[in-house]
Design a protein around this motif. Structure first.
Motif, PDB file in Angstrom:
ATOM      1  N   SER A  52       0.846  -1.191   0.000  1.00  0.00           N
ATOM      2  CA  SER A  52       0.000   0.000   0.000  1.00  0.00           C
ATOM      3  C   SER A  52       0.876   1.233   0.000  1.00  0.00           C
ATOM      4  CB  SER A  52      -0.930   0.012   1.217  1.00  0.00           C
ATOM      5  OG  SER A  52      -0.177  -0.006   2.412  1.00  0.00           O
ATOM      6  N   ILE A  53       0.391   2.290  -0.606  1.00  0.00           N
ATOM      7  CA  ILE A  53       1.143   3.537  -0.661  1.00  0.00           C
ATOM      8  C   ILE A  53       1.196   4.136   0.730  1.00  0.00           C
ATOM      9  CG2 ILE A  53       1.063   5.910  -1.507  1.00  0.00           C
ATOM     10  CD1 ILE A  53       0.187   4.919  -4.149  1.00  0.00           C
ATOM     11  N   ALA A  54       2.415   4.394   1.199  1.00  0.00           N
ATOM     12  CA  ALA A  54       2.580   4.927   2.548  1.00  0.00           C
ATOM     13  C   ALA A  54       2.267   6.418   2.616  1.00  0.00           C
ATOM     14  CB  ALA A  54       4.010   4.678   3.031  1.00  0.00           C
ATOM     15  N   SER A  94      -4.509   8.584   5.150  1.00  0.00           N
ATOM     16  CA  SER A  94      -3.578   7.497   4.873  1.00  0.00           C
ATOM     17  C   SER A  94      -4.312   6.221   4.495  1.00  0.00           C
ATOM     18  CB  SER A  94      -2.703   7.240   6.110  1.00  0.00           C
ATOM     19  OG  SER A  94      -3.518   6.911   7.216  1.00  0.00           O
ATOM     20  N   VAL A  95      -3.577   5.295   3.861  1.00  0.00           N
ATOM     21  CA  VAL A  95      -4.112   3.988   3.483  1.00  0.00           C
ATOM     22  C   VAL A  95      -3.800   3.008   4.607  1.00  0.00           C
ATOM     23  CG1 VAL A  95      -3.991   2.097   1.830  1.00  0.00           C
ATOM     24  CG2 VAL A  95      -3.775   4.466   1.041  1.00  0.00           C
ATOM     25  N   PRO A  96      -4.786   2.381   5.228  1.00  0.00           N
ATOM     26  CA  PRO A  96      -4.522   1.448   6.326  1.00  0.00           C
ATOM     27  C   PRO A  96      -3.739   0.238   5.844  1.00  0.00           C
ATOM     28  CG  PRO A  96      -6.816   1.319   5.659  1.00  0.00           C
ATOM     29  CD  PRO A  96      -6.237   2.496   4.931  1.00  0.00           C
ATOM     30  N   ALA A  97      -2.882  -0.281   6.717  1.00  0.00           N
ATOM     31  CA  ALA A  97      -2.041  -1.424   6.358  1.00  0.00           C
ATOM     32  C   ALA A  97      -2.875  -2.658   6.027  1.00  0.00           C
ATOM     33  CB  ALA A  97      -1.075  -1.726   7.502  1.00  0.00           C
ATOM     34  N   VAL A 161      -2.223  -0.912  -3.251  1.00  0.00           N
ATOM     35  CA  VAL A 161      -3.447  -0.192  -2.937  1.00  0.00           C
ATOM     36  C   VAL A 161      -3.107   1.288  -2.802  1.00  0.00           C
ATOM     37  CG1 VAL A 161      -5.383   0.028  -1.328  1.00  0.00           C
ATOM     38  CG2 VAL A 161      -4.341  -2.209  -1.736  1.00  0.00           C
ATOM     39  N   SER A 162      -3.778   2.109  -3.570  1.00  0.00           N
ATOM     40  CA  SER A 162      -3.497   3.542  -3.583  1.00  0.00           C
ATOM     41  C   SER A 162      -4.499   4.357  -2.771  1.00  0.00           C
ATOM     42  CB  SER A 162      -3.494   4.052  -5.026  1.00  0.00           C
ATOM     43  OG  SER A 162      -4.741   3.766  -5.649  1.00  0.00           O
ATOM     44  N   MET A 163      -5.676   3.790  -2.534  1.00  0.00           N
ATOM     45  CA  MET A 163      -6.703   4.488  -1.770  1.00  0.00           C
ATOM     46  C   MET A 163      -7.605   3.480  -1.090  1.00  0.00           C
ATOM     47  SD  MET A 163      -8.242   7.224  -0.726  1.00  0.00           S
ATOM     48  CE  MET A 163      -7.662   8.603  -1.726  1.00  0.00           C
ATOM     49  N   TYR A 164      -7.874   3.688   0.181  1.00  0.00           N
ATOM     50  CA  TYR A 164      -8.796   2.812   0.906  1.00  0.00           C
ATOM     51  C   TYR A 164      -9.336   3.589   2.098  1.00  0.00           C
ATOM     52  CZ  TYR A 164     -10.803  -1.549   2.650  1.00  0.00           C
ATOM     53  OH  TYR A 164     -11.678  -2.537   3.051  1.00  0.00           O
ATOM     54  N   GLN A 165     -10.523   4.132   1.917  1.00  0.00           N
ATOM     55  CA  GLN A 165     -11.153   4.901   2.979  1.00  0.00           C
ATOM     56  C   GLN A 165     -12.550   4.350   3.249  1.00  0.00           C
ATOM     57  OE1 GLN A 165      -9.828   7.396   4.895  1.00  0.00           O
ATOM     58  NE2 GLN A 165      -7.912   6.832   3.915  1.00  0.00           N
ATOM     59  N   ASN A 175     -21.115  10.047   4.947  1.00  0.00           N
ATOM     60  CA  ASN A 175     -20.420  11.289   4.643  1.00  0.00           C
ATOM     61  C   ASN A 175     -19.117  11.329   5.444  1.00  0.00           C
ATOM     62  OD1 ASN A 175     -19.593  13.845   3.998  1.00  0.00           O
ATOM     63  ND2 ASN A 175     -21.313  14.909   4.959  1.00  0.00           N
ATOM     64  N   PRO A 176     -17.989  10.940   4.801  1.00  0.00           N
ATOM     65  CA  PRO A 176     -17.862  10.624   3.379  1.00  0.00           C
ATOM     66  C   PRO A 176     -18.260   9.187   3.068  1.00  0.00           C
ATOM     67  CG  PRO A 176     -15.733  10.470   4.422  1.00  0.00           C
ATOM     68  CD  PRO A 176     -16.680  10.967   5.494  1.00  0.00           C
ATOM     69  N   ALA A 177     -18.494   8.921   1.785  1.00  0.00           N
ATOM     70  CA  ALA A 177     -18.739   7.564   1.316  1.00  0.00           C
ATOM     71  C   ALA A 177     -17.403   6.833   1.174  1.00  0.00           C
ATOM     72  CB  ALA A 177     -19.475   7.601  -0.016  1.00  0.00           C
ATOM     73  N   ALA A 178     -17.456   5.521   0.963  1.00  0.00           N
ATOM     74  CA  ALA A 178     -16.238   4.722   0.835  1.00  0.00           C
ATOM     75  C   ALA A 178     -15.489   5.046  -0.449  1.00  0.00           C
ATOM     76  CB  ALA A 178     -16.586   3.239   0.871  1.00  0.00           C
ATOM     77  N   SER A 179     -14.157   4.914  -0.403  1.00  0.00           N
ATOM     78  CA  SER A 179     -13.287   5.138  -1.560  1.00  0.00           C
ATOM     79  C   SER A 179     -12.230   4.052  -1.599  1.00  0.00           C
ATOM     80  CB  SER A 179     -12.587   6.495  -1.472  1.00  0.00           C
ATOM     81  OG  SER A 179     -13.507   7.551  -1.394  1.00  0.00           O
ATOM     82  N   VAL A 180     -12.026   3.450  -2.768  1.00  0.00           N
ATOM     83  CA  VAL A 180     -11.035   2.381  -2.924  1.00  0.00           C
ATOM     84  C   VAL A 180     -10.336   2.530  -4.270  1.00  0.00           C
ATOM     85  CG1 VAL A 180     -10.670  -0.119  -3.173  1.00  0.00           C
ATOM     86  CG2 VAL A 180     -12.278   0.746  -1.456  1.00  0.00           C
ATOM     87  N   GLY A 181      -9.025   2.310  -4.278  1.00  0.00           N
ATOM     88  CA  GLY A 181      -8.276   2.315  -5.531  1.00  0.00           C
ATOM     89  C   GLY A 181      -7.081   1.385  -5.441  1.00  0.00           C
ATOM     90  N   PHE A 182      -6.831   0.627  -6.503  1.00  0.00           N
ATOM     91  CA  PHE A 182      -5.626  -0.206  -6.547  1.00  0.00           C
ATOM     92  C   PHE A 182      -5.231  -0.486  -7.983  1.00  0.00           C
ATOM     93  CE2 PHE A 182      -9.314  -2.972  -5.591  1.00  0.00           C
ATOM     94  CZ  PHE A 182      -9.340  -3.788  -6.709  1.00  0.00           C
ATOM     95  N   GLU A 183      -3.957  -0.824  -8.157  1.00  0.00           N
ATOM     96  CA  GLU A 183      -3.403  -1.163  -9.465  1.00  0.00           C
ATOM     97  C   GLU A 183      -2.822  -2.563  -9.404  1.00  0.00           C
ATOM     98  OE1 GLU A 183       0.604  -0.016 -11.805  1.00  0.00           O
ATOM     99  OE2 GLU A 183      -0.778   1.668 -11.582  1.00  0.00           O
ATOM    100  N   VAL A 184      -2.927  -3.302 -10.496  1.00  0.00           N
ATOM    101  CA  VAL A 184      -2.412  -4.661 -10.556  1.00  0.00           C
ATOM    102  C   VAL A 184      -1.738  -4.886 -11.903  1.00  0.00           C
ATOM    103  CG1 VAL A 184      -4.629  -5.535 -11.380  1.00  0.00           C
ATOM    104  CG2 VAL A 184      -3.022  -7.099 -10.297  1.00  0.00           C
TER     105      VAL A 184
END
Length: 246
Positions: A52-54, A94-97, A161-165, A175-184
């Motif tokens: 995950s992106i630190a 931040s992105v949780p571990a 993982v670039s985003m995980y909220q 509020n806010p809604a969930a956000s997720v992003g990752f690259e593979v």
């Protein structure tokens, strides 16, 4: 006055929904295959545990939604992630571990069910990736290729993982809604990137994403549910092995 047939109205309404959904939701899943892919035969694969992106990602302070992260690294075959306007000021998040482990397990479950694709035990891949990464301090593609070679696999899948909220609220309102992003990426043992995919989504309300909101029964989902959706959608475009029963 002639009335338009009910079937015509239904078709028009469905078409309008598609247009509205496409115009408001943006790209959520994008994939790209190398032109050299047909030259490779991939029957065995290792899954390198996701990282995950630190670096904390940014969020619009005046918006209930997280913005598309700008700190995502661009590699040889990175697929562009659509951006949104980001008026300052911004707030870090931040992105949780645990997000990297979650996405790793989601991919592992799907990859194990692919017909014609032998998966190297995840524990072996984890040990090999740690040894290779520490020694080389290399980019993900280089680590993936080295892991594939050390485990005698045709290729390795690697990602981050670039985003995980997580959403703040409930299924009825967040509020806010969930956000997720990752690259593979799938990297051959010789270092060639064969396939790449991106998923990024911040769930939007009905007024901004008609199709997406209807797909989720008008509810605000969790970050884990978004991650599952992203993995499933990427696997639909996965060019290695095949889905069982197809």
């Amino acid at each position: 006055m002639n009335r338009m047939p009910r079937m015509t109205w239904t078709i028009l309404a469905a078409g309008l929904m598609v247009v509205l959904g496409a115009g408001c939701s943006g790209w959520k899943v994008t994939t790209e295959s190398s032109d050299l892919l047909p030259r490779y035969t991939v029957r065995s694969m290792a899954l390198v545990p996701f990282s995950s992106i630190a670096t904390p990602q940014v969020r619009d302070q005046g918006s209930p939604f997280f913005s598309t992260p700008h700190s995502i690294r661009q590699h040889d075959m990175s697929v562009a992630i659509p951006g949104d306007a980001e008026p300052p000021p911004r707030q870090a998040a931040s992105v949780p571990a645990s997000a990297a482990e979650l996405v790793t397990q989601l991919f592992w479950k799907r990859l194990q069910s692919r017909e014609g694709l032998h998966m190297v035990p995840l524990g072996d891949s984890a040990k090999a990736s740690v040894a290779v990464g520490v020694l080389a301090e290399a980019r993900q593609e280089a680590v993936a290729a080295a892991v594939a070679r050390s485990l005698k696999a045709d290729a390795a899948l690697v990602g981050y993982v670039s985003m995980y909220q997580e959403r703040v609220g409930s299924r009825l309102g967040a509020n806010p809604a969930a956000s997720v992003g990752f690259e593979v990426k799938v990297v051959a043992a010789d270092g060639q990137v064969l396939w790449a995919g991106n998923y990024y989504e911040r769930q939007r309300p009905l007024t901004e994403d008609v199709i997406g909101f209807i797909q989720r029964s008008g509810m605000f989902v969790t970050a884990e549910e978004l991650a599952e959706y992203g993995v499933d959608e990427l696997m639909k475009e996965f060019p290695f092995g095949g889905e069982k029963g197809k």
